[in-house]
Design an enzyme around this catalytic site. Structure first.
Site, PDB file in Angstrom:
ATOM      1  N   ARG A   1      18.022  51.182  11.934  1.00  0.00           N
ATOM      2  CA  ARG A   1      19.390  51.716  11.822  1.00  0.00           C
ATOM      3  C   ARG A   1      19.685  52.747  12.911  1.00  0.00           C
ATOM      4  O   ARG A   1      20.806  52.873  13.386  1.00  0.00           O
ATOM      5  CB  ARG A   1      19.638  52.310  10.418  1.00  0.00           C
TER       6      ARG A   1
ATOM      7  N   ASP B   1      42.919  45.259  20.062  1.00  0.00           N
ATOM      8  CA  ASP B   1      42.178  44.271  19.283  1.00  0.00           C
ATOM      9  C   ASP B   1      42.228  42.967  20.071  1.00  0.00           C
ATOM     10  O   ASP B   1      43.277  42.340  20.203  1.00  0.00           O
ATOM     11  CB  ASP B   1      42.809  44.120  17.891  1.00  0.00           C
TER      12      ASP B   1
HETATM   13  C1  LIG Z   1      39.149  39.004  11.399  1.00  0.00           C
HETATM   14  C2  LIG Z   1      39.833  40.052  12.177  1.00  0.00           C
HETATM   15  C3  LIG Z   1      39.473  41.408  12.064  1.00  0.00           C
HETATM   16  C4  LIG Z   1      38.422  41.902  11.082  1.00  0.00           C
HETATM   17  O1  LIG Z   1      37.167  41.370  11.364  1.00  0.00           O
HETATM   18  P1  LIG Z   1      36.048  41.041  10.235  1.00  0.00           P
HETATM   19  O2  LIG Z   1      34.932  40.491  11.042  1.00  0.00           O
HETATM   20  O3  LIG Z   1      36.679  40.060   9.285  1.00  0.00           O
HETATM   21  O4  LIG Z   1      35.723  42.321   9.554  1.00  0.00           O
HETATM   22  C5  LIG Z   1      40.137  42.326  12.864  1.00  0.00           C
HETATM   23  N1  LIG Z   1      41.116  41.929  13.718  1.00  0.00           N
HETATM   24  C6  LIG Z   1      41.499  40.640  13.836  1.00  0.00           C
HETATM   25  C7  LIG Z   1      42.583  40.278  14.796  1.00  0.00           C
HETATM   26  C8  LIG Z   1      40.874  39.660  13.073  1.00  0.00           C
HETATM   27  O5  LIG Z   1      41.264  38.384  13.197  1.00  0.00           O
END
Ligand SMILES: *Cc1c(COP(=O)(O)O)cnc(C)c1O
Length: 364
Positions: A34, A157
């Site tokens: 960790r 993102d």
């Molecule tokens: C799926 C997703 C997330 C979150 O990711 P997880 O792996 O499900 O925790 C965040 N942003 C976008 C655009 C996603 O498609």
């Protein structure tokens, strides 16, 4: 390590194997997993960091990475978030606001003027582009080059675009978020996330959050994700070409209304996407004529395309997003299609048959 490969010495395995270890014999800088990571996570971080031109920090899921980023904020922070945005990120921001940890303002991804204004006062700018599920593209070159408040963090993102579609760190973002559960893994068989930082210092703070919160990735997941990323360019090349073709054909289909795909010249933010995106991605959202029941019937009657949530895999999946709790604001007949790697004509005949079966009136 180069490209996440193992040592280039006789008899070594080509790839870093999944190291299933919680602890290591003392005497090196690796003692406890960790705290000190494993060679398998490091291979994943190296490959992703290389693709994004930054320093990657792996987490147990995309949301674990998102939570670690929000945990970096000072008390009372000013958070600015896309209004069309991954639902759990919206939930995370809202929960912190309710606890009085920060305040949240929501902006449309394509309202560039508002984002430029927000950069001056926000502690966290969080922009998802292309957005989910309406696929609006933000003007990343303009927004990310706007001077920010000192200490502010701009996050893109990049889950939908992948590092092969756009390079936010090169455009001036501080962090990129990935749900590696989607395109990076690419085979619907793992959950994994990462934050990629432009500067070492931010990566160090995120590693510290990971250690303290225990939001660590699994050995097998990082191993599989590296394996998935070895074919990312091939999968995306096929999936984006197929998506573009399907978007064109859907646009001409009598049972289909608006088609949202950043590569279509009719898409509201096509001209923005064209300026900096390297491909238009493999996600399409489209409205079908009729009501929610008819849209559900289309999803159910598909044979090759799977009626399933999530995205970014070799399999094509479809979902009516307004059916998801918390997403009722979306058009009730909007279907989100995650295009995979199957044959384009097989996919089209599946879609066309389902659309025709469910809407004979519009067809004739
Ligand atoms: C799926 C997703 C997330 C979150 O990711 P997880 O792996 O499900 O925790 C965040 N942003 C976008 C655009 C996603 O498609």
């Amino acid at each position: 390590m180069i490209g996440g490969r193992g040592a280039h010495s006789p008899g070594s395995p080509l790839n870093v194997p999944p190291v299933l270890a919680s602890n290591f014999v003392l005497g090196s800088d690796r003692a406890y997993t960790r705290n000190d990571a494993t060679p398998t996570w490091e291979a994943f971080e190296e490959v992703l960091g290389g693709l994004e031109h930054g320093v990657a920090v792996a987490f147990g899921s995309g949301m674990a990475a998102a939570a670690a980023i929000f945990d970096l904020l000072p008390a009372g922070a000013d958070v600015v978030l896309s209004d069309d945005c991954y639902q759990a990120v919206v939930g995370l921001a809202a929960a912190g606001q309710e606890q009085g940890r920060w305040s949240v303002t929501r902006l449309a991804p394509d309202d560039t003027k508002e984002w430029l204004g927000a950069a001056v006062h926000a502690d966290l700018l969080w922009l998802e582009s292309p957005s989910n599920p309406l696929l609006h593209v933000g003007d990343l070159p303009a927004i990310l080059s706007q001077p920010r408040k000192s200490g502010a963090i701009a996050v893109i993102d990049n889950t939908f675009a992948t590092p092969l579609g756009q390079q936010p760190l090169e455009l001036g973002a501080d962090l990129v978020l990935h749900s590696a559960t989607k395109y990076l893994g690419g085979h619907s068989d793992l959950m994994l996330g990462a934050a990629v930082a432009r500067e070492d210092e931010l990566a160090r703070r995120l590693r510290e959050r990971r250690l303290l919160a225990g939001a660590i990735p699994g050995a097998l997941e990082t191993y599989l994700a590296v394996r998935g990323m070895r074919t990312l360019h091939l999968r995306l090349e096929r999936a984006t070409a197929t998506a573009h073709e399907l978007a064109n054909r859907l646009q001409r289909h009598a049972a289909v209304g608006t088609v949202r795909y950043p590569g279509l010249s009719t898409h509201p933010t096509h001209s923005t996407a064209r300026r900096f995106m390297r491909n238009y991605g493999a996600m399409i959202s489209f409205d079908v004529y009729g009501d929610a029941d008819r849209a559900d019937a289309i999803c159910e009657s598909l044979q090759i395309i799977r009626h399933a949530t999530s995205l970014g895999s070799v399999e094509t999946t479809i979902e009516r997003r307004a059916a998801i709790p918390g997403q009722e604001h979306l058009p009730p007949t909007l279907l989100r299609l995650s295009v995979g790697c199957e044959n384009v004509d097989d996919l089209w005949s599946d879609l066309d048959s389902a659309l025709v079966r469910s809407s004979p009136k519009e067809r004739h």
